[in-house]
Structure formats: structure tokens, C-alpha cells
Design an enzyme around this catalytic site. Structure first.
Site, PDB file in Angstrom:
ATOM      1  N   ALA A 116       0.853  -1.190   0.000  1.00 54.05           N
ATOM      2  CA  ALA A 116       0.000   0.000   0.000  1.00 54.05           C
ATOM      3  C   ALA A 116       0.887   1.238   0.000  1.00 54.05           C
ATOM      4  O   ALA A 116       2.104   1.148  -0.198  1.00 54.05           O
ATOM      5  CB  ALA A 116      -0.926  -0.024   1.214  1.00 54.05           C
ATOM      6  N   SER A 117       0.288   2.389   0.247  1.00 50.78           N
ATOM      7  CA  SER A 117       1.033   3.642   0.120  1.00 50.78           C
ATOM      8  C   SER A 117       2.144   3.777   1.149  1.00 50.78           C
ATOM      9  O   SER A 117       3.231   4.283   0.860  1.00 50.78           O
ATOM     10  CB  SER A 117       0.076   4.835   0.234  1.00 50.78           C
ATOM     11  OG  SER A 117      -0.644   4.770   1.459  1.00 50.78           O
ATOM     12  N   ILE A 118       1.905   3.302   2.375  1.00 48.98           N
ATOM     13  CA  ILE A 118       2.881   3.488   3.449  1.00 48.98           C
ATOM     14  C   ILE A 118       3.865   2.328   3.539  1.00 48.98           C
ATOM     15  O   ILE A 118       5.059   2.532   3.795  1.00 48.98           O
ATOM     16  CB  ILE A 118       2.149   3.687   4.792  1.00 48.98           C
ATOM     17  CG1 ILE A 118       1.455   5.055   4.811  1.00 48.98           C
ATOM     18  CG2 ILE A 118       3.114   3.577   5.970  1.00 48.98           C
ATOM     19  CD1 ILE A 118       0.642   5.320   6.050  1.00 48.98           C
ATOM     20  N   ASP A 149     -10.697   1.332  10.360  1.00 49.93           N
ATOM     21  CA  ASP A 149     -10.569   1.019   8.928  1.00 49.93           C
ATOM     22  C   ASP A 149     -11.039  -0.408   8.657  1.00 49.93           C
ATOM     23  O   ASP A 149     -10.272  -1.257   8.212  1.00 49.93           O
ATOM     24  CB  ASP A 149      -9.098   1.189   8.508  1.00 49.93           C
ATOM     25  CG  ASP A 149      -8.905   1.183   7.001  1.00 49.93           C
ATOM     26  OD1 ASP A 149      -9.885   1.418   6.276  1.00 49.93           O
ATOM     27  OD2 ASP A 149      -7.764   0.942   6.554  1.00 49.93           O
ATOM     28  N   GLN A 197       4.459  -2.390   3.075  1.00 47.25           N
ATOM     29  CA  GLN A 197       4.065  -3.663   2.488  1.00 47.25           C
ATOM     30  C   GLN A 197       4.270  -4.762   3.523  1.00 47.25           C
ATOM     31  O   GLN A 197       4.966  -4.567   4.516  1.00 47.25           O
ATOM     32  CB  GLN A 197       4.876  -3.949   1.233  1.00 47.25           C
ATOM     33  CG  GLN A 197       6.372  -4.011   1.446  1.00 47.25           C
ATOM     34  CD  GLN A 197       7.122  -3.948   0.130  1.00 47.25           C
ATOM     35  OE1 GLN A 197       6.795  -3.139  -0.742  1.00 47.25           O
ATOM     36  NE2 GLN A 197       8.129  -4.802  -0.032  1.00 47.25           N
ATOM     37  N   VAL A 198       3.637  -5.924   3.289  1.00 46.20           N
ATOM     38  CA  VAL A 198       3.698  -7.018   4.254  1.00 46.20           C
ATOM     39  C   VAL A 198       4.287  -8.262   3.606  1.00 46.20           C
ATOM     40  O   VAL A 198       4.042  -8.548   2.429  1.00 46.20           O
ATOM     41  CB  VAL A 198       2.307  -7.334   4.855  1.00 46.20           C
ATOM     42  CG1 VAL A 198       1.829  -6.187   5.724  1.00 46.20           C
ATOM     43  CG2 VAL A 198       1.287  -7.630   3.765  1.00 46.20           C
ATOM     44  N   LYS A 225       5.265  -6.370   8.604  1.00 44.05           N
ATOM     45  CA  LYS A 225       4.831  -5.138   7.931  1.00 44.05           C
ATOM     46  C   LYS A 225       5.995  -4.152   7.964  1.00 44.05           C
ATOM     47  O   LYS A 225       6.509  -3.821   9.035  1.00 44.05           O
ATOM     48  CB  LYS A 225       3.608  -4.566   8.654  1.00 44.05           C
ATOM     49  CG  LYS A 225       3.024  -3.310   8.018  1.00 44.05           C
ATOM     50  CD  LYS A 225       1.760  -2.896   8.771  1.00 44.05           C
ATOM     51  CE  LYS A 225       1.152  -1.629   8.202  1.00 44.05           C
ATOM     52  NZ  LYS A 225      -0.084  -1.246   8.939  1.00 44.05           N
TER      53      LYS A 225
END
Length: 205
Positions: free
Chosen positions: A18-20, A171, A22-23, A37
Site C-alpha cells: 500500500a502507500s505506506i 478502517d 508492504q507485508v 509489515k
């Protein structure tokens, strides 16, 4: 530390990005399967620059009468506050631990275990929850799973968060909800949370 000192297996291909951050899937020497993460390199600086640009545009928008009711500068300031919180994985780790305490006696809610010795403000290592995300097309094929009961458990989980704990997941999209074998719900991604004080909870009730 080098990866091979921390993990006996580490998949370099991310499960998701994602934007911030990754996992990645990994395994510890004790045999535990985990998810790691990791923030993208330099993401904090890039996002601060982008938000500074937004703040400058918001100051210009504040001078336009038609835009003033939307409070552009205040909106960007709130966005900056939320992003800075999401960039702090230590805060997310504390959120995860709070949820784990809140639901420690609830059989149909699973919160992944945190590995604090393998976590920092930029890296978060958590238990792998073996199930199917609600966003997965095959979730209805899981054995011993009644999706009506899953939906009921999800509703009960949120009511408990809001009215009992006053601390809720901010979220809850289908990718952050894992259906476990037997119908329990696993909760993922604790970067965005909300709080309700006693007076607000009483007003809602």
C-alpha cells in the site's frame, strides 16, 4: 539485523503493498508463522513533502469565499495528524495490544499476537492468521463457516468496541477482516483507531 538472523524463512515477495508499507510472510526459529509489515524506504519524507504542498494549496483555497465553508487548512492539518499516526508503527503496536486485551475473553474475535522484540517504529511483526479475508471470493467455501453467524459476530464486535470499550477499529474494510475456521473473525491493521469518551457513548445510547 540481517533477515537470516531473525527469521528461518522470509518471503521477499510481498503479500500486499500500500502507500505506506508492504507485508511479507515469514517464519521464526520457534516455528511460528508471522507477517512482517515494513514501511517503504523514505516514505515519511515523501509524504511530508506532499502534505506541505497540500497545505500551501489549502492556504490559497482559504482565500476563496466559496471554499471557506470547507475549511481547507484545517482539513489538511487533520490529514497530516492522521498520516503521522499511521507512520508510527510503535503506536500501531500499542493499539494492537489494547485490542488484544479488550477481546481476550471473546471467543469469536481473534487479534494477532504481537512480537515486540521484532517490531520497531518502522517494522511490525505479527502472528499470521490462517483464514480467508472477507474480500476473498472463496470465503463462502470455508468449512464449518456460516456467513450469517460471521456477520452477526462482526456486528457484535463493533457494538462492543463502541459501547463497551470506547475504542474502535477505524478502517474495517473487507481486506482487514479475516474469517477463521469455525467462524471467528480476525482483525488486521491497527494504524487507524477511534475513541469515544463516556459522555459521547451515553449520548449515542
Amino acid at each position: 539485523h540481517p533477515l537470516d538472523e531473525l527469521f528461518v524463512d522470509f518471503d521477499p515477495s510481498p503479500l500486499a503493498s500500500a502507500s505506506i508499507g508492504q507485508v511479507h510472510r515469514a517464519r521464526l526459529a520457534c516455528g511460528d508463522d508471522v507477517v512482517v509489515k515494513v514501511q517503504h524506504a523514505g516514505i515519511r519524507r515523501r509524504m511530508e513533502v506532499d502534505i506541505d504542498i497540500l497545505a500551501g494549496l489549502a492556504q490559497l483555497a482559504d482565500k476563496i469565499p466559496e471554499m471557506q465553508p470547507y475549511r481547507p487548512t484545517a482539513t489538511v492539518a487533520e490529514f497530516r495528524r492522521i498520516v503521522r499516526r499511521e507512520l508510527d508503527f510503535a503506536r500501531e503496536a500499542r493499539n494492537l495490544q489494547q485490542f488484544a486485551r479488550n477481546f481476550s475473553r471473546t471467543a469469536h474475535v481473534r487479534i494477532p499476537r504481537l512480537y515486540p522484540e521484532l517490531s520497531t517504529s518502522r517494522v511490525l511483526t505479527m502472528e499470521w492468521l490462517d483464514g480467508a479475508k472477507l474480500s476473498d471470493s472463496g470465503v463462502h467455501l470455508m468449512p464449518d463457516t456460516n456467513l450469517s453467524h460471521v456477520a452477526q459476530h462482526g456486528a457484535e464486535m463493533y457494538l462492543e468496541m463502541i459501547f463497551h470499550h470506547g475504542f474502535y477499529h477505524g478502517d474495517p474494510h473487507p481486506g482487514n477482516l479475516v474469517v477463521m475456521p469455525g467462524g471467528a473473525i480476525g482483525l488486521l491493521d491497527f494504524g487507524m483507531v477511534g475513541r469515544l469518551d463516556d459522555s459521547l457513548r451515553e449520548a449515542i445510547e
